[in-house]
Scaffold this active site. Structure first.
Site, PDB file in Angstrom:
ATOM      1  N   ASN A  83      12.897   6.196   7.291  1.00  0.00           N
ATOM      2  CA  ASN A  83      13.492   5.136   8.094  1.00  0.00           C
ATOM      3  C   ASN A  83      12.490   3.994   8.252  1.00  0.00           C
ATOM      4  O   ASN A  83      11.285   4.222   8.321  1.00  0.00           O
ATOM      5  CB  ASN A  83      13.865   5.656   9.487  1.00  0.00           C
ATOM      6  N   LYS A 110       0.861  -1.182   0.000  1.00  0.00           N
ATOM      7  CA  LYS A 110       0.000   0.000   0.000  1.00  0.00           C
ATOM      8  C   LYS A 110       0.899   1.234   0.000  1.00  0.00           C
ATOM      9  O   LYS A 110       1.788   1.368   0.840  1.00  0.00           O
ATOM     10  CB  LYS A 110      -0.889   0.030   1.252  1.00  0.00           C
ATOM     11  N   HIS A 111       0.670   2.121  -0.949  1.00  0.00           N
ATOM     12  CA  HIS A 111       1.409   3.382  -1.034  1.00  0.00           C
ATOM     13  C   HIS A 111       2.919   3.178  -0.971  1.00  0.00           C
ATOM     14  O   HIS A 111       3.637   3.827  -0.220  1.00  0.00           O
ATOM     15  CB  HIS A 111       0.920   4.369   0.028  1.00  0.00           C
ATOM     16  N   HIS A 129      14.156   5.352  -0.683  1.00  0.00           N
ATOM     17  CA  HIS A 129      13.380   6.592  -0.827  1.00  0.00           C
ATOM     18  C   HIS A 129      12.878   6.716  -2.256  1.00  0.00           C
ATOM     19  O   HIS A 129      13.489   6.211  -3.179  1.00  0.00           O
ATOM     20  CB  HIS A 129      14.247   7.809  -0.492  1.00  0.00           C
TER      21      HIS A 129
END
Length: 622
Positions: free
Chosen positions: A462, A295-296, A622
């Protein structure tokens, strides 16, 4: 004082006009191809239309052997092919014939004065430069396979597409034949489309050369060129107002998937790309069927195929008899979905192996947007294509996909480049145990540490992840403080474990309460912090209002938790993360190490009787 600098702008050419027309008959065609697929048949068609054929070298030889009448370019230009074939078509009679504007008095006069005939069509493809590089050829051999004449003719023909037709692929031959049969020539629409494709081919060709040359220079490379091919449009980007949006492939390379069903969105495909890499690496590292639930662009859960205990069967609403019959793929997804079933609502999932009927039947019951897998049985496809009113997204992964060594990302007008994170975490990363007590690290614990480490590799940093019994039981993503990651993921661990509490397993729902509502109701029962209005609606789902699960009961049950593994994407900077993890039954820890506080963190693990491994590998994402 201000120094004034005079800037001279580049001279911009004005348009050259002529007698433009939609359909242009073909009277003369120049053919020079390295890929001779279908060229004899196409040239035979052109000859049947009384079109004069010009050609070079090996292409001319092939056409003559097929019985076609061909004029050599050297005969037409009255200039020999020379310099080991480096100079064949670089001649005014060639490029003048391609670039001359039809109906322009000056052009027509100059062409006549210099004996330049009009060339209405160029059929070519370029030297196989990329194939030469991939073959391991020497630098000088690769240089020799840089095409000069081909791109020059391509650009001349494409530039003058108002009058000339550029054909760069055997796949275009049929379209040309169809138009010529129907119209007696080529239409402006087709010429313009082919010109656009030709310039894209030229850009991609130059990009491949530029990239290869830059790689040979290393850090001294003056420029990096990337060319992308639009594949299909997207409804919008991250948000509905972010239009237009589309998916593009690296030119000359396929996408990492094929769309079998549904219409994937921007975030769906980000989830699919990350979820698929995660399960591939899990399968590679453990040898077990693997699944993930995203999800996302972070995993809500991930797991490998490990048999369920009787208590887990109760918590996950599957009978022990049914669980015993599950295929490894189905078992892996059942575990992945039950790591955090509230967050997995509306997930995008990935599995490492072919999707069978068992797996499809589990997914059929869940609210999910789509799946990516290496393949599907017919029975599974039939189930999926009926899901979500036929809108369930089914992606089939491209086998042995090569994503390239480097990856690029554009942010706010800047382009970032880095080597892809191709490290695969394996059990060898868990060999450096730094705690002092006798290690209890066993195969199951190593498997869970590997699972947690691979999972957080694809989690927004993180991040930390907790695992037990071959499944993630808590993922903490995207926090600025590492101890906050531990607390966030730890809350999910506690919820997962407390779902196995006898009072939770004993909840009596009314008939007709939906599966996801039961999931959410159990989580809220464990959390217990209802508002008055919420409590009324929550209690209405049960045959009998349950007695509260008290804080004392939860604390006593959590003390029974043990054997949990935790992995962190970067070092623990303080012992506070270990202190909190101790409340959740953590026995095994994996982290890169490298903090000035490593000794303090190791001491904390020793105090709680935890085994800790230093993997030496940071996994920021990221």
């Amino acid at each position: 004082s201000i120094k004034r600098v005079s800037i001279t702008m580049a001279h911009i050419l004005t348009a050259v006009t002529g007698n433009e027309q939609d359909v242009v008959p073909i009277t003369r065609a120049l053919i020079s191809v390295s890929d001779k697929t279908g060229i004899v048949e196409f040239a035979t068609f052109l000859a049947s239309k009384q079109i004069h054929l010009l050609s070079t070298g090996g292409t001319a030889k092939t056409l003559r052997e097929a019985g076609l009448e061909v004029q050599d370019v050297s005969d037409y230009t009255q200039s020999v092919e020379c310099l080991d074939g480096r100079v064949k078509t670089l001649h005014p009679k060639i490029h003048g014939g391609l670039l001359g504007v039809r109906g322009n008095p000056q052009h027509e006069e100059e062409m006549a004065a210099n004996g330049i005939e009009k060339i209405d069509m160029t059929i070519l493809n370029l030297y196989p430069f990329e194939a030469t590089v991939k073959s391991g050829a020497s630098f000088s051999q690769c240089i020799e396979n840089i095409d000069i004449g081909g791109p020059s003719m391509l650009r001349s023909t494409a530039k003058n597409h108002a009058f000339t037709t550029i054909v760069t692929s055997p796949s275009q031959y049929a379209l040309v034949q169809e138009e010529m049969e129907k119209l007696g020539g080529t239409s402006l629409k087709l010429r313009k489309s082919f010109a656009a494709q030709a310039f894209a081919l030229s850009a991609a060709y130059d990009s491949a050369i530029s990239t290869w040359f830059a790689d040979s220079l290393g850090e001294e490379a003056p420029v990096t060129v990337k060319v992308y091919k639009p594949e299909f449009p997207l409804k919008y980007g991250c948000n509905p107002h972010q239009k237009p949006a589309q998916i593009l492939s690296r030119n000359g390379h396929p996408l990492p998937f094929e769309v079998i069903n549904g219409v994937p969105g921007y975030i769906n495909l980000l989830d699919a790309a990350n979820a698929w890499q995660l399960v591939l690496e899990l399968k590679q590292a453990t040898g077990l069927a693997a699944a993930s639930s995203f999800k996302h662009v972070s995993p809500a859960g991930a797991a490998v195929a490990v048999p369920l205990s009787d208590v887990e069967c109760l918590a996950y609403e599957v009978t022990p008899e049914a669980a015993a019959k599950l295929t490894p793929t189905a078992l892996a997804y059942l575990r992945a979905r039950n790591a955090d079933p509230m967050c997995s609502f509306g997930d995008f999932c990935a599995v490492s192996d072919q999707v069978d009927e068992d797996t499809a039947l589990i997914l059929k019951k869940e609210v999910s947007d789509g799946i990516i897998a290496p393949g599907y049985t017919e029975a599974a496809l039939e189930i999926f294509k009926k899901k979500k009113g036929g809108k369930f997204i089914i992606l089939q992964a491209t086998p042995d996909y090569d994503a390239g060594e480097l990856e690029y990302r554009e942010v706010y007008g800047m382009t970032f480049s880095q080597k892809r994170n191709t490290v695969v975490i394996t059990k060898e990363h868990m060999e450096n145990v730094v705690t002092s007590q006798t290690s209890t690290l066993n195969e199951d614990a190593i498997r869970d540490l590997v699972l947690a480490s691979i999972c957080i590799k694809y989690t927004q940093s993180n991040s930390v992840g907790f695992a037990k019994n071959g499944m993630m039981v808590g993922v903490g993503a995207g926090q600025q403080s590492r101890v906050d990651c531990v607390k966030l993921a730890g809350h999910k661990v506690a919820t997962w474990y407390l779902r196995q509490h006898p009072k939770v397993l004993g909840l009596k729902f009314k008939e007709g309460v939906k599966r996801q509502d039961r999931v959410n109701a159990r989580v809220r029962y464990i959390e217990g912090d209802f508002t008055d209005e919420e409590l009324v609606r929550w209690e209405a789902q049960f045959e009998q209002v349950p007695e509260p699960l008290t804080e004392e009961e939860k604390a006593a049950f959590m003390k029974e938790s043990s054997g949990v593994s935790i992995s962190s994407d970067a070092f623990f900077p303080f012992r506070d993360s270990i202190d909190h993890a101790s409340k959740l039954g953590v026995s095994y820890v994996a982290q890169p190490g490298g903090s000035v506080q490593d000794a303090q963190v190791t001491e904390a693990c020793d105090e709680y009787g935890m085994d800790m491994c230093f993997t030496g590998t940071r996994l920021f994402h990221h």
